[in-house]
Motif scaffolding. Structure first.
Motif, PDB file in Angstrom:
ATOM      1  N   LYS A  45       0.834  -1.207   0.000  1.00  0.00           N
ATOM      2  CA  LYS A  45       0.000   0.000   0.000  1.00  0.00           C
ATOM      3  C   LYS A  45       0.868   1.255   0.000  1.00  0.00           C
ATOM      4  O   LYS A  45       0.474   2.286  -0.533  1.00  0.00           O
ATOM      5  N   THR A  48       2.378   1.763  -3.548  1.00  0.00           N
ATOM      6  CA  THR A  48       1.415   2.256  -4.520  1.00  0.00           C
ATOM      7  C   THR A  48       0.838   3.620  -4.150  1.00  0.00           C
ATOM      8  O   THR A  48      -0.133   4.052  -4.753  1.00  0.00           O
ATOM      9  N   SER A  49       1.403   4.286  -3.134  1.00  0.00           N
ATOM     10  CA  SER A  49       0.941   5.616  -2.695  1.00  0.00           C
ATOM     11  C   SER A  49      -0.451   5.597  -2.109  1.00  0.00           C
ATOM     12  O   SER A  49      -1.084   6.636  -2.029  1.00  0.00           O
ATOM     13  N   PHE A  50      -0.971   4.434  -1.744  1.00  0.00           N
ATOM     14  CA  PHE A  50      -2.296   4.468  -1.113  1.00  0.00           C
ATOM     15  C   PHE A  50      -2.198   5.164   0.230  1.00  0.00           C
ATOM     16  O   PHE A  50      -3.091   5.896   0.627  1.00  0.00           O
ATOM     17  N   MET A  51      -1.080   4.909   0.921  1.00  0.00           N
ATOM     18  CA  MET A  51      -0.867   5.676   2.152  1.00  0.00           C
ATOM     19  C   MET A  51       0.614   5.985   2.292  1.00  0.00           C
ATOM     20  O   MET A  51       1.453   5.275   1.761  1.00  0.00           O
ATOM     21  N   PRO A  52       0.925   7.056   2.970  1.00  0.00           N
ATOM     22  CA  PRO A  52       2.321   7.431   3.129  1.00  0.00           C
ATOM     23  C   PRO A  52       2.958   6.679   4.296  1.00  0.00           C
ATOM     24  O   PRO A  52       2.255   6.249   5.207  1.00  0.00           O
ATOM     25  N   PRO A  53       4.278   6.498   4.259  1.00  0.00           N
ATOM     26  CA  PRO A  53       4.949   5.824   5.370  1.00  0.00           C
ATOM     27  C   PRO A  53       5.094   6.755   6.574  1.00  0.00           C
ATOM     28  O   PRO A  53       4.968   7.970   6.430  1.00  0.00           O
ATOM     29  N   ILE A  70       1.584  11.520  -7.878  1.00  0.00           N
ATOM     30  CA  ILE A  70       0.810  11.313  -9.110  1.00  0.00           C
ATOM     31  C   ILE A  70       1.706  10.710 -10.202  1.00  0.00           C
ATOM     32  O   ILE A  70       1.311   9.769 -10.901  1.00  0.00           O
ATOM     33  N   ARG A  73       2.366   7.128  -9.363  1.00  0.00           N
ATOM     34  CA  ARG A  73       1.188   6.285  -9.576  1.00  0.00           C
ATOM     35  C   ARG A  73       0.989   5.958 -11.056  1.00  0.00           C
ATOM     36  O   ARG A  73       0.432   4.925 -11.390  1.00  0.00           O
TER      37      ARG A  73
END
Lengths: 311, 253
Positions: A45, A48-53, A70, A73
């Protein structure tokens, strides 16, 4: 093409992954293994940039997944766990939406759609409502949406889950075909699958990488001793005596009347020596081979090793 | 952004929600309309019989009550239309697809909001038939009709923003609908409350933030910049809040 640098993610107080670093090069297929809850999906996740670390940096094709999200992605095709899809849409209308959302040029949309429909074998269900599709078709459609923009990087979270053996074989072939020009990360519970498809394996446990190496060296490197299997015609006791007298042999055991398991020290390959001695003694030798640990054994060893100190 | 807008509309028009909601709304509006017309014709026959001049205009007895009834009905409509916008994506997991496509949060929000608004405008536009009917029997006051529709549109925009906000808070559509209906009714109740207090700065403040209060002047045929600005700010405020929530949710996972 994917670099992960000291990645950490915490959900409140729970630390999901801790200080993970690795790199996947162009054309490589990395298998991501680990028990449930080890942090595989979290890592995917973040990639895939769904959430940041929480801390650490991930770059995909040179783009930072947080700062240039963007752009990063655009390079990724992602198949999330459990294959979420818009169940009210039809196959083609869904793929058209994905193509537009991924910014594919209007003139190329139909050709991209036809390509993935062909690649993923969706011809028969092109106008079906997604809700009515079988698990296998849903999985293929999930793969199709990841592939539609022909991305250089693929992130697949359990791509063969819930498929029948024939479908698993087909998807595996598809991934192999795709691998030549792309960077692929895939997670799976099915270990033989990983050893077939992947060049490299990363094993993660409790949020940490416990091993990362090529599949074959991982299987060899973890053994304390080398294992050799011999198959002879008869004279088992005599053979055992002969083998025991060879320098470097640690133990010999027989599992049935004509098969011998030999443990030897790791550094030298004793196969030629053993073969010569057995044949010189006039015993008929049918087979001699080295036996590596299966990926299951490697996996269990690494994962259990990690658990013991805590307990 | 257009891709998400088209997808949302596709889902609205391919699921039964739209047809059920639109059907019920139009039926009940029709009943209100019929009721008012019966009253009007009763009054008209009495006026004709007794030759009295009452000073009552058609606007007062037909149009204004009709728009007031419609505005009330719409309050219940909005949560049902807005509840799925984010909650459904969360529940089905498709939010993972949407948020990993190369689209910004703002683009997705704008597309979803506009899709919801389009659906409500389509439902509202069906009631134009009633206005045409009125204009066939008498000379309708189109100025009042236009200002009333404008007022309804602005009110719907504001409440829809609130509904989208509620939908971004949860993965459960029923919870999303309950939150937005609760907030909408709350803003409606504030107006009543303001009337009870009647005077003082608190009353003025409450009157100003009550959403229906601002609708009142539109239904009287007055289009003021103050009311337009109020709805506009209300909408932007809740859309901004939604963006914040989405950002925070992704940070926490």
């Amino acid at each position: 093409m994917i670099t992960i640098d000291s990645l950490t993610k915490a959900y409140g107080r729970t630390i999901a992954i801790q200080d993970i670093s690795f790199e996947v090069k162009r054309g490589e297929v990395l298998g991501f293994l680990g028990p449930n809850g080890a942090g595989k999906t979290t890592t995917m996740k973040i990639i895939t940039s769904f959430m940041p670390p929480t801390s650490g940096v991930v770059t995909v094709m040179g783009y930072d997944t947080v700062k240039e999200s963007i752009k990063a992605r655009r390079c990724i095709g992602y198949l999330p766990e459990n294959t979420p899809l818009y169940h009210d849409m039809r196959t083609t209308s869904f793929l058209r939406f994905v193509a537009k959302a991924k910014g594919i040029k209007r003139s190329k949309i139909s050709s991209c759609m036809e390509r993935v429909i062909f690649e993923c074998g969706l011809e028969e269900v092109r106008s079906a409502v997604i809700r009515t599709l079988s698990k296998g078709y849903k999985q293929r459609l999930g793969l199709a949406q990841a592939l539609i923009s022909d991305p250089p990087v693929l992130v697949l979270d359990e791509p063969t889950m819930g498929l029948d053996p024939k479908q698993i074989y087909e998807i595996r072939q598809l991934i192999k075909d795709l691998a030549s020009s792309r960077t692929i990360i895939l997670s799976s519970h099915i270990l033989p699958e990983v050893s077939q498809v992947c060049d490299k394996v990363a094993i993660i446990n409790k949020g940490r990488i416990v091993a990362i190496d090529s599949t074959s060296s991982l299987q060899r490197g973890l053994q304390d001793n080398a294992r050799i299997v011999l198959k002879v015609k008869d004279n088992l006791d005599e053979t055992m005596q002969i083998i025991n007298s060879v320098e470097g042999v640690l133990s010999v055991s027989s599992s049935n009347s004509c098969v011998l398991n030999v443990e030897t020290i790791k550094d030298i390959d004793l196969r030629p020596e053993l073969a010569r001695r057995v044949v010189e003694a006039g015993i008929d030798l049918y087979e001699i081979s080295r036996k590596d640990m299966s990926l299951e054994e490697v996996f269990m060893e690494l994962v259990t090793e990690e658990i013991t100190p805590d307990a | 952004m257009r891709s998400v807008y088209a997808k949302e509309l596709y889902i609205y028009f391919s699921s039964p929600i739209f047809y059920v909601v639109a059907g019920i709304f139009l039926c009940i509006t029709g009943i209100f309309f019929y009721n008012n017309m019966v009253y009007v014709s009763l009054l008209a026959s009495q006026i004709a019989q007794y030759q009295i001049s009452t000073g009552i205009s058609l606007n007062d007895i037909l149009l204004r009550p009709l728009f007031a009834d419609m505005s009330l009905l719409i309050l219940f409509l909005i949560p049902i239309i807005s509840m799925r916008l984010y909650a459904e994506e969360r529940a089905q997991g498709t939010i993972e697809l949407l948020f990993t496509y190369p689209l910004s949060d703002l683009q997705i929000l704008a597309a979803k909001y506009l899709a919801g608004l389009t659906v409500l405008v389509v439902i509202g536009a069906c009631t134009l038939v009633l206005m045409v009917l009125i204009s066939l029997i008498t000379s309708a006051d189109w100025g009042l009709i236009i200002s009333s529709y404008l007022g309804l549109l602005l009110m719907v925009s504001a409440f829809l923003a609130l509904g989208v906000f509620a939908s971004s808070l949860t993965r459960n559509q029923i919870v999303a609908a309950s939150i937005s209906l609760g907030l909408i009714l709350g803003f409606w109740a504030i107006g009543w409350f303001a009337n009870t207090i009647n005077t003082g700065p608190i009353a003025t403040f409450l009157k100003e933030i009550s959403l229906l209060g601002h609708l009142g002047s539109f239904l009287k045929g007055m289009v003021t910049l103050k009311d337009i600005a109020f709805y506009f700010c209300f909408t932007l405020f809740f859309l901004f809040l939604t963006l914040r929530i989405l950002e925070r949710r992704t940070w926490r996972g």
